[in-house]
Scaffold this motif. Structure first.
Motif, PDB file in Angstrom:
ATOM      1  N   GLY A 238       0.794  -1.227   0.000  1.00 28.42           N
ATOM      2  CA  GLY A 238       0.000   0.000   0.000  1.00 28.42           C
ATOM      3  C   GLY A 238       0.826   1.276   0.000  1.00 28.42           C
ATOM      4  O   GLY A 238       0.282   2.361  -0.222  1.00 28.42           O
ATOM      5  N   ASP A 239       2.146   1.163   0.215  1.00 29.86           N
ATOM      6  CA  ASP A 239       3.015   2.335   0.154  1.00 29.86           C
ATOM      7  C   ASP A 239       3.384   2.694  -1.277  1.00 29.86           C
ATOM      8  O   ASP A 239       3.967   3.754  -1.528  1.00 29.86           O
ATOM      9  CB  ASP A 239       4.309   2.086   0.951  1.00 29.86           C
ATOM     10  N   SER A 240       3.059   1.816  -2.222  1.00 27.69           N
ATOM     11  CA  SER A 240       3.365   2.089  -3.637  1.00 27.69           C
ATOM     12  C   SER A 240       2.612   3.341  -4.077  1.00 27.69           C
ATOM     13  O   SER A 240       1.375   3.405  -3.994  1.00 27.69           O
ATOM     14  CB  SER A 240       2.954   0.902  -4.510  1.00 27.69           C
ATOM     15  N   ALA A 241       3.341   4.326  -4.527  1.00 28.63           N
ATOM     16  CA  ALA A 241       2.745   5.619  -4.884  1.00 28.63           C
ATOM     17  C   ALA A 241       3.838   6.500  -5.467  1.00 28.63           C
ATOM     18  O   ALA A 241       5.020   6.132  -5.486  1.00 28.63           O
ATOM     19  CB  ALA A 241       2.142   6.293  -3.648  1.00 28.63           C
ATOM     20  N   ALA A 242       3.417   7.677  -5.922  1.00 29.66           N
ATOM     21  CA  ALA A 242       4.380   8.709  -6.308  1.00 29.66           C
ATOM     22  C   ALA A 242       4.520   9.676  -5.136  1.00 29.66           C
ATOM     23  O   ALA A 242       3.512  10.140  -4.590  1.00 29.66           O
ATOM     24  CB  ALA A 242       3.906   9.450  -7.549  1.00 29.66           C
ATOM     25  N   TYR A 243       5.738   9.946  -4.752  1.00 30.64           N
ATOM     26  CA  TYR A 243       6.020  10.843  -3.632  1.00 30.64           C
ATOM     27  C   TYR A 243       6.666  12.107  -4.195  1.00 30.64           C
ATOM     28  O   TYR A 243       7.707  12.052  -4.845  1.00 30.64           O
ATOM     29  CB  TYR A 243       6.945  10.160  -2.616  1.00 30.64           C
ATOM     30  N   PHE A 244       6.003  13.230  -3.930  1.00 35.09           N
ATOM     31  CA  PHE A 244       6.482  14.504  -4.445  1.00 35.09           C
ATOM     32  C   PHE A 244       6.970  15.381  -3.303  1.00 35.09           C
ATOM     33  O   PHE A 244       6.356  15.466  -2.241  1.00 35.09           O
ATOM     34  CB  PHE A 244       5.368  15.239  -5.200  1.00 35.09           C
ATOM     35  N   CYS A 245       8.060  16.052  -3.576  1.00 40.46           N
ATOM     36  CA  CYS A 245       8.599  17.047  -2.668  1.00 40.46           C
ATOM     37  C   CYS A 245       8.375  18.416  -3.299  1.00 40.46           C
ATOM     38  O   CYS A 245       8.427  18.566  -4.531  1.00 40.46           O
ATOM     39  CB  CYS A 245      10.087  16.781  -2.468  1.00 40.46           C
ATOM     40  N   ALA A 246       8.092  19.397  -2.484  1.00 39.99           N
ATOM     41  CA  ALA A 246       7.950  20.770  -2.950  1.00 39.99           C
ATOM     42  C   ALA A 246       8.741  21.680  -2.025  1.00 39.99           C
ATOM     43  O   ALA A 246       8.995  21.340  -0.870  1.00 39.99           O
ATOM     44  CB  ALA A 246       6.484  21.191  -2.980  1.00 39.99           C
ATOM     45  N   SER A 247       9.127  22.843  -2.533  1.00 47.15           N
ATOM     46  CA  SER A 247       9.810  23.813  -1.683  1.00 47.15           C
ATOM     47  C   SER A 247       9.290  25.208  -1.962  1.00 47.15           C
ATOM     48  O   SER A 247       8.696  25.478  -3.016  1.00 47.15           O
ATOM     49  CB  SER A 247      11.335  23.750  -1.899  1.00 47.15           C
ATOM     50  N   SER A 248       9.506  26.084  -1.001  1.00 43.44           N
ATOM     51  CA  SER A 248       9.133  27.489  -1.158  1.00 43.44           C
ATOM     52  C   SER A 248      10.078  28.329  -0.317  1.00 43.44           C
ATOM     53  O   SER A 248      10.654  27.843   0.655  1.00 43.44           O
ATOM     54  CB  SER A 248       7.675  27.718  -0.745  1.00 43.44           C
ATOM     55  N   PRO A 249      10.242  29.604  -0.684  1.00 40.98           N
ATOM     56  CA  PRO A 249      11.144  30.463   0.093  1.00 40.98           C
ATOM     57  C   PRO A 249      10.567  30.862   1.442  1.00 40.98           C
ATOM     58  O   PRO A 249      11.302  31.067   2.394  1.00 40.98           O
ATOM     59  CB  PRO A 249      11.341  31.683  -0.819  1.00 40.98           C
ATOM     60  N   THR A 250       9.254  30.990   1.480  1.00 38.69           N
ATOM     61  CA  THR A 250       8.559  31.253   2.744  1.00 38.69           C
ATOM     62  C   THR A 250       7.274  30.444   2.716  1.00 38.69           C
ATOM     63  O   THR A 250       6.943  29.818   1.713  1.00 38.69           O
ATOM     64  CB  THR A 250       8.202  32.746   2.904  1.00 38.69           C
ATOM     65  N   SER A 251       6.517  30.508   3.784  1.00 38.40           N
ATOM     66  CA  SER A 251       5.237  29.789   3.790  1.00 38.40           C
ATOM     67  C   SER A 251       4.144  30.571   3.090  1.00 38.40           C
ATOM     68  O   SER A 251       3.015  30.116   2.997  1.00 38.40           O
ATOM     69  CB  SER A 251       4.818  29.486   5.234  1.00 38.40           C
ATOM     70  N   TYR A 252       4.486  31.772   2.571  1.00 43.45           N
ATOM     71  CA  TYR A 252       3.492  32.599   1.922  1.00 43.45           C
ATOM     72  C   TYR A 252       3.704  32.691   0.419  1.00 43.45           C
ATOM     73  O   TYR A 252       3.251  33.609  -0.229  1.00 43.45           O
ATOM     74  CB  TYR A 252       3.472  33.998   2.554  1.00 43.45           C
ATOM     75  N   ASN A 253       4.425  31.755  -0.110  1.00 42.24           N
ATOM     76  CA  ASN A 253       4.652  31.688  -1.552  1.00 42.24           C
ATOM     77  C   ASN A 253       4.141  30.360  -2.089  1.00 42.24           C
ATOM     78  O   ASN A 253       3.971  29.404  -1.355  1.00 42.24           O
ATOM     79  CB  ASN A 253       6.145  31.808  -1.873  1.00 42.24           C
ATOM     80  N   GLU A 254       3.938  30.343  -3.413  1.00 42.86           N
ATOM     81  CA  GLU A 254       3.556  29.082  -4.028  1.00 42.86           C
ATOM     82  C   GLU A 254       4.678  28.061  -3.857  1.00 42.86           C
ATOM     83  O   GLU A 254       5.845  28.412  -3.718  1.00 42.86           O
ATOM     84  CB  GLU A 254       3.248  29.271  -5.514  1.00 42.86           C
ATOM     85  N   GLN A 255       4.285  26.786  -3.880  1.00 42.20           N
ATOM     86  CA  GLN A 255       5.234  25.707  -3.732  1.00 42.20           C
ATOM     87  C   GLN A 255       5.666  25.217  -5.108  1.00 42.20           C
ATOM     88  O   GLN A 255       4.842  25.086  -6.011  1.00 42.20           O
ATOM     89  CB  GLN A 255       4.595  24.562  -2.943  1.00 42.20           C
ATOM     90  N   PHE A 256       6.932  24.931  -5.237  1.00 38.43           N
ATOM     91  CA  PHE A 256       7.500  24.420  -6.484  1.00 38.43           C
ATOM     92  C   PHE A 256       7.830  22.944  -6.275  1.00 38.43           C
ATOM     93  O   PHE A 256       8.525  22.592  -5.329  1.00 38.43           O
ATOM     94  CB  PHE A 256       8.753  25.200  -6.871  1.00 38.43           C
ATOM     95  N   PHE A 257       7.347  22.124  -7.194  1.00 35.72           N
ATOM     96  CA  PHE A 257       7.443  20.684  -7.020  1.00 35.72           C
ATOM     97  C   PHE A 257       8.605  20.075  -7.787  1.00 35.72           C
ATOM     98  O   PHE A 257       8.986  20.537  -8.873  1.00 35.72           O
ATOM     99  CB  PHE A 257       6.144  20.009  -7.486  1.00 35.72           C
TER     100      PHE A 257
END
Lengths: 113, 113
Positions: free
Chosen positions: B85-104
């Motif tokens: 059941g752990d089979s999946a796609a795992y995505f990481c995202a980052s942002s410069p602050t918590s008030y910006n869009e996330q980049f994946f």
């Protein structure tokens, strides 16, 4: 319990016409909304966002409309291009920023030449 | 400016083994988020980290899953004793602050045999 709903799994439009993708949400605490585009085997790409203090945001061919009373937002793409064919995800944030995004299941857009 | 990097892109594990997924955020981004996408589903939030701190892990399964973002090096999502059941796609995202869009990032596709 799905808090962000994209009720159309797929949408097909002709090149040059308008594409309208819809998204509904149930959590009134959401105040920041984003649209992402995703191609197969890639990560989501940010398209456009809107804060709850606005009802419209425009960026080139992409416009997002927010109707807070209806808890509904839509993404308009005009004119649609074949390269726009992808899965589009609506996302919402329950806080002032974009932390902890809640995603819909996505709508697969196909733009036919 | 390189985007968010994830490795490996594909990971195959047998049941009971450990999976380690790595994420290097964009330069200048100190906020990292992990999401999981099951087939035909949207992305589901797992955990939000800043350097050396877990800010929100409300989406993480209580057992077998852990995440870290050390002062030096990439963020790591660790899954112990993997199950099918752990089979999946795992995505990481980052942002410069918590008030910006996330980049994946492009995601890691985990397959558990």
């Amino acid at each position: 319990d799905q808090q962000v709903k994209q009720n159309s799994p797929s949408l097909s439009v002709q090149e040059g016409r308008i594409s309208i993708l819809n998204c509904d949400y149930t959590n009134s605490m959401f105040d920041y909304f984003l649209w992402y585009k995703k191609y197969p085997a890639e990560g989501p790409t940010f398209l456009i966002s809107i804060s709850s203090i606005k009802d419209k945001n425009e960026d080139g061919r992409f416009t997002v409309f927010l109707n807070k009373s209806a808890k509904h937002l839509s993404l308009h793409i005009v004119p649609s291009q074949p390269g726009d064919s992808a899965v589009y995800f609506c996302a919402a944030s329950p806080q002032g920023g974009s932390e902890k995004l809640v995603f819909g299941k996505g709508t697969k857009l196909t733009v036919n030449p | 400016n390189a985007g968010v990097m994830q490795n490996p892109r594909h990971l195959v594990r047998r049941r009971g083994q450990e999976a380690r997924l790595r994420c290097s955020p964009m330069k200048g981004h100190s906020h990292v988020y992990w999401y999981r996408q099951l087939p035909e589903e949207g992305l589901k939030f797992m955990v939000y980290l800043q350097k050396e701190n877990i800010i929100d892990e409300s989406g993480m399964p209580k057992e077998r899953f852990s995440a870290e973002f050390p002062k030096e090096g990439p963020s790591i999502l660790r899954i112990q004793q993997v199950v099918r059941g752990d089979s999946a796609a795992y995505f990481c995202a980052s942002s410069p602050t918590s008030y910006n869009e996330q980049f994946f990032g492009p995601g890691t596709r985990l397959t558990v045999l």
